[in-house]
Design an enzyme around this catalytic site. Structure first.
Site, short mmCIF file in Angstrom:
data_model
loop_
_atom_site.label_atom_id
_atom_site.label_comp_id
_atom_site.label_asym_id
_atom_site.label_seq_id
_atom_site.Cartn_x
_atom_site.Cartn_y
_atom_site.Cartn_z
N HIS A 94 3.77 -27.72 11.57
CA HIS A 94 5.18 -28.10 11.70
C HIS A 94 5.37 -29.50 12.29
CE1 HIS A 94 5.39 -23.96 10.78
NE2 HIS A 94 5.41 -23.47 12.01
N LYS B 64 13.87 -26.19 6.67
CA LYS B 64 14.98 -26.42 7.60
C LYS B 64 15.81 -27.60 7.12
CE LYS B 64 12.47 -24.72 11.64
NZ LYS B 64 13.13 -23.44 11.89
N LYS C 276 1.51 -19.57 5.80
CA LYS C 276 0.61 -20.02 6.86
C LYS C 276 0.12 -18.82 7.66
CE LYS C 276 1.75 -21.29 10.89
NZ LYS C 276 2.40 -20.94 12.16
N ARG D 283 0.82 -1.21 0.00
CA ARG D 283 0.00 0.00 0.00
C ARG D 283 0.86 1.26 0.00
NH1 ARG D 283 -3.42 -1.53 4.46
NH2 ARG D 283 -3.63 -3.40 3.23
N HIS E 8 7.33 -23.42 6.89
CA HIS E 8 8.76 -23.08 6.86
C HIS E 8 9.63 -24.18 7.50
CE1 HIS E 8 8.21 -21.63 11.01
NE2 HIS E 8 9.52 -21.64 11.12
N GLU F 44 9.75 -23.78 22.92
CA GLU F 44 10.23 -22.41 22.69
C GLU F 44 10.37 -21.70 24.03
OE1 GLU F 44 8.87 -20.49 18.88
OE2 GLU F 44 7.02 -21.43 19.54
N ASP G 251 -0.97 -23.17 15.61
CA ASP G 251 0.26 -22.46 15.28
C ASP G 251 1.43 -23.41 14.99
OD1 ASP G 251 1.56 -19.87 15.07
OD2 ASP G 251 2.64 -20.37 16.90
N LYS H 8 5.07 -22.60 24.34
CA LYS H 8 5.79 -21.33 24.46
C LYS H 8 6.19 -21.14 25.92
CE LYS H 8 4.49 -18.97 20.44
NZ LYS H 8 5.58 -19.04 19.49
C1 BG6 Z 1 5.76 -20.10 13.43
C2 BG6 Z 1 4.82 -19.79 14.55
O1 BG6 Z 1 5.10 -20.78 12.41
O2 BG6 Z 1 6.79 -20.91 13.91
C3 BG6 Z 1 5.55 -19.13 15.71
O3 BG6 Z 1 3.80 -18.91 14.09
C4 BG6 Z 1 6.71 -19.99 16.13
O4 BG6 Z 1 4.69 -18.94 16.82
C5 BG6 Z 1 7.57 -20.32 14.93
O5 BG6 Z 1 7.46 -19.26 17.08
C6 BG6 Z 1 8.66 -21.28 15.29
O6 BG6 Z 1 9.53 -21.36 14.22
P1 BG6 Z 1 11.04 -21.77 14.45
O7 BG6 Z 1 11.59 -21.80 13.07
O8 BG6 Z 1 11.62 -20.70 15.34
O9 BG6 Z 1 10.98 -23.08 15.10
#
Ligand code: BG6
Length: 640
Positions: free
Chosen positions: A255, A197, A163, A57, A193, A231, A250, A356
């Site tokens: 993942h 890795k 995502k 934008r 993502h 995390e 999430d 988390k």
């Molecule tokens: C993301 C989540 O997809 O992955 C986040 O939205 C999370 O909440 C993150 O922290 C973790 O990714 P990584 O690569 O740090 O394990």
């Protein structure tokens, strides 16, 4: 079944193409996409015929946009040195179109620009459209792109969708429908993502290329599998997104299930994208559906309360985080047991957990073999551990004979460490995704069936939890291993979460800060995790026991003969050493004041380690002597 794995040392540059980033002024672009493109450029993996067209934008010229990206890149680059020449090369290929995402005319301008830039840069005929925008906009933007003619562009074209892909099964199905109405399946690249890795991709390589494990890869030989993604961060500034999301949406739905698929799928017939994606989808389809009673029995949810950060600082509880509802029932932790109903895995549980604000950052997959699967049952079972991050490698835990004339065993580890084996600069994880996207290779992207099956797996837990208040929230303190119920979940089937300790975690305790690496390596293998609830008795005065305890998180109270509290032991401290050092009954009772996570050292390992490391014994004796003196005045002291 012998899929071909290429061993080319130098990969070719990606196919010429134009990358169109919608949402080009956002966080994803500056933090990940541009640093990833820059890494590809530095590694010579982008072709001469390459261009980027960003749209957002903000009213900016292409010049201003490049300047902004260049400044951000200096902050977010993953490389130690900045290569101004390579950035100049990349920057000269970046263009910008400003436009409102709700305005159809903006997309027509974008389409004109993409055509023009494609011809000028020799990148025409391959268009990759990247939706780096808020998920609420996916469907509308998709419609505008179609109307502006992107779905009919000459040559190869694809749309990359970030995502979260839907917020539940129904919305994911609706989004798939909307995309499939305008694109063919092979033109839709759904990003996870984790598939970018190295260590996740290595799961496939490990299984395909190391035949020694193939005969053991089934429920006859493997007792259970644990997949954990812990995390240390809380939700920080993402409260608004996270409070509507929670950890199941999430992390688990995407993942963790991706990792599960790689570990447990049947070996694909080939590395052809469809063969790999078929194998992954079939595995997810074999997950036994959860019903209400399975959710109640085999799924645990948690939310962090106030506690400690990994660096010892004070951490607020989830409900106190910015933009989080102070009565929120959103789960920040979940642990699930899944069963795979296929011939290979029937009868073997898989445990998934993620959370988390936990005690350490670490993603690991632990494959625990049945006792005696690879020899006579002696000592601990064999474990194969995939360290996904931040430690990257593969490790086999086994028993080894201790040096000396007596035949005795000691846990030992055999490791392949990425950092020791490969000279690779750390990337963002997006390099391979952009590279595959330009090459039209969908292997690392999720297909419709995978995404929907993944939602089907977790949806029952989301449904049950939505309708049942979480009365015990918050149920784990920030900085701990998670809720007690997650430990009980495994204990009920005679298992324990395997807490992968690292040297940095141990070094948080003063006793270990200056410890020699060999001692730390011994301790890492010898510790057993024990999570206790508030009020649980850890040590009973007068008892003859053979263990000592290190407090990873939480607080223990030391009680005298009259059960009066005479002191406390907190994170990084230890207790129970005196009974082992002086072979005496316990001199005090120790109770958990709050939920606490302990590392237990059994007497046998304790004596072995003391014999091997006299300096450690001297230090323990010194500390115990100080403690007994200090406590003698108060009462008969710190427990041993
Ligand atoms: C993301 C989540 O997809 O992955 C986040 O939205 C999370 O909440 C993150 O922290 C973790 O990714 P990584 O690569 O740090 O394990």
């Amino acid at each position: 079944m012998n899929p071909t794995i290429t061993s080319h040392a130098t990969p070719a540059t990606a196919a010429p193409g134009v990358l169109v980033i919608l949402g080009a002024s956002g966080d994803l672009t500056k933090r990940l996409l541009v640093p990833a493109l820059y890494n590809l450029a530095c590694d010579g993996l982008l072709p001469e015929g390459f261009a980027v067209v960003g749209m957002a934008r903000r009213p900016l010229s292409s010049e201003e946009f490049r300047g902004q990206l260049g400044r951000d890149l200096r902050t977010f680059t993953t490389r130690r040195e900045f290569d101004a020449d390579r950035w100049e090369w990349l920057e000269s290929r970046i263009h910008y179109v400003s436009g409102d995402f709700a305005d159809g005319a903006a997309y027509r301008r974008l389409a004109d620009k993409v055509r023009e830039v494609g011809v000028e840069s020799g990148a025409a005929g391959n268009t990759l459209l990247y939706l780096a925008i808020s998920p609420e906009l996916f469907e509308a933007v998709n419609g505008h792109l179609d109307e502006a003619g992107f779905t009919r562009f000459d040559g190869r074209r694809a749309i990359v969708v970030e995502k979260p892909f839907g917020k539940d099964l129904d919305s994911a199905i609706a989004l798939n429908r909307a995309l499939l109405a305008r694109w063919r399946e092979e033109e839709i690249y759904r990003i996870d993502h984790y598939l970018g890795k190295e260590t996740v991709q290595n799961l496939l390589a490990f299984r395909m290329a190391n035949g020694i494990f193939a005969p053991l890869w089934n429920a006859d030989h493997i007792d259970h599998i644990q997949i954990s993604a812990a995390e240390t961060v809380g939700v920080e500034t993402r409260g608004e997104y996270y409070d509507k999301t929670g950890v199941v949406r999430d992390m688990l739905q995407n993942h963790l299930l991706q990792m599960l698929a790689y570990v447990c799928m049947e070996p694909p017939e080939s590395l052809d994208p469809n063969a790999v994606r078929d194998a992954k989808s079939r595995l997810l389809a074999a997950v036994r559906p959860l019903d209400r009673s399975a959710v109640e029995r085999e799924c645990v949810r948690g939310q962090y309360g106030p506690g400690r950060k990994a660096d010892g600082g004070v951490a607020v509880g989830y409900r106190e985080e910015p933009k989080v509802d102070p009565r929120s029932d959103t789960e920040t932790y979940a642990a699930l047991t899944l069963h795979l109903d296929n011939d290979r895995w029937r009868g073997m549980p898989v445990y998934l957990r993620s959370g988390k604000s936990l005690w350490k950052r670490g993603t690991e997959i632990v494959v625990e073999f049945k006792p005696g699967a690879t020899g006579p049952a002696m000592g601990e079972p064999n474990r194969l551990i995939f360290h996904i991050q931040p430690t990257q490698g593969v490790e086999i835990r086994m028993q080894a004979k201790r040096p000396g004339p007596v035949f005795s065993l000691q846990p030992a580890g055999m490791r392949f460490d990425y950092a020791e084996t490969f000279e690779a600069s750390r990337g963002t994880g997006y390099e391979v995704l952009l590279y595959s996207g330009l090459n039209g290779d969908p292997t690392l992207f999720s297909r419709t069936d995978f995404v929907e099956t993944a939602w089907r797996i977790v949806q029952p837990a989301l449904d049950v939890w939505r309708t049942t208040p979480a009365d015990d929230f918050p149920n784990y303190p920030a900085g701990s291993w998670g809720p007690r119920a997650a430990h009980e979940l495994l204990e009920r089937s005679g298992h324990l979460w395997h807490e992968c300790l690292t040297r940095d975690v141990l070094a948080r305790g003063p006793l270990f800060r200056a410890a020699p690496p060999l001692l730390l390596a011994n301790l890492l293998l010898a510790f057993r995790p024990l999570a206790v609830a508030a009020g649980d008795v850890v040590i009973t005065r007068g008892a003859v026991e053979d263990e000592m305890y290190f407090v990873c998180s939480g607080r223990l109270a030391v009680g005298d003969a009259a059960d009066r509290s005479v002191g406390e032991i907190g994170a990084g401290e230890f207790c129970g050493e005196m009974a082992l050092l002086y072979r005496q009954p316990r001199s005090a009772t120790v109770r958990a004041v709050e939920p606490s996570d302990l590392l237990v050292l059994d007497g046998t390992a304790f004596r072995r380690i003391l014999a091997d490391f006299p300096g450690f014994e001297a230090e323990l004796r010194r500390i115990s002597a100080v403690r007994s003196e200090r406590s003698a005045g108060v009462s008969r002291g710190i427990p041993g």
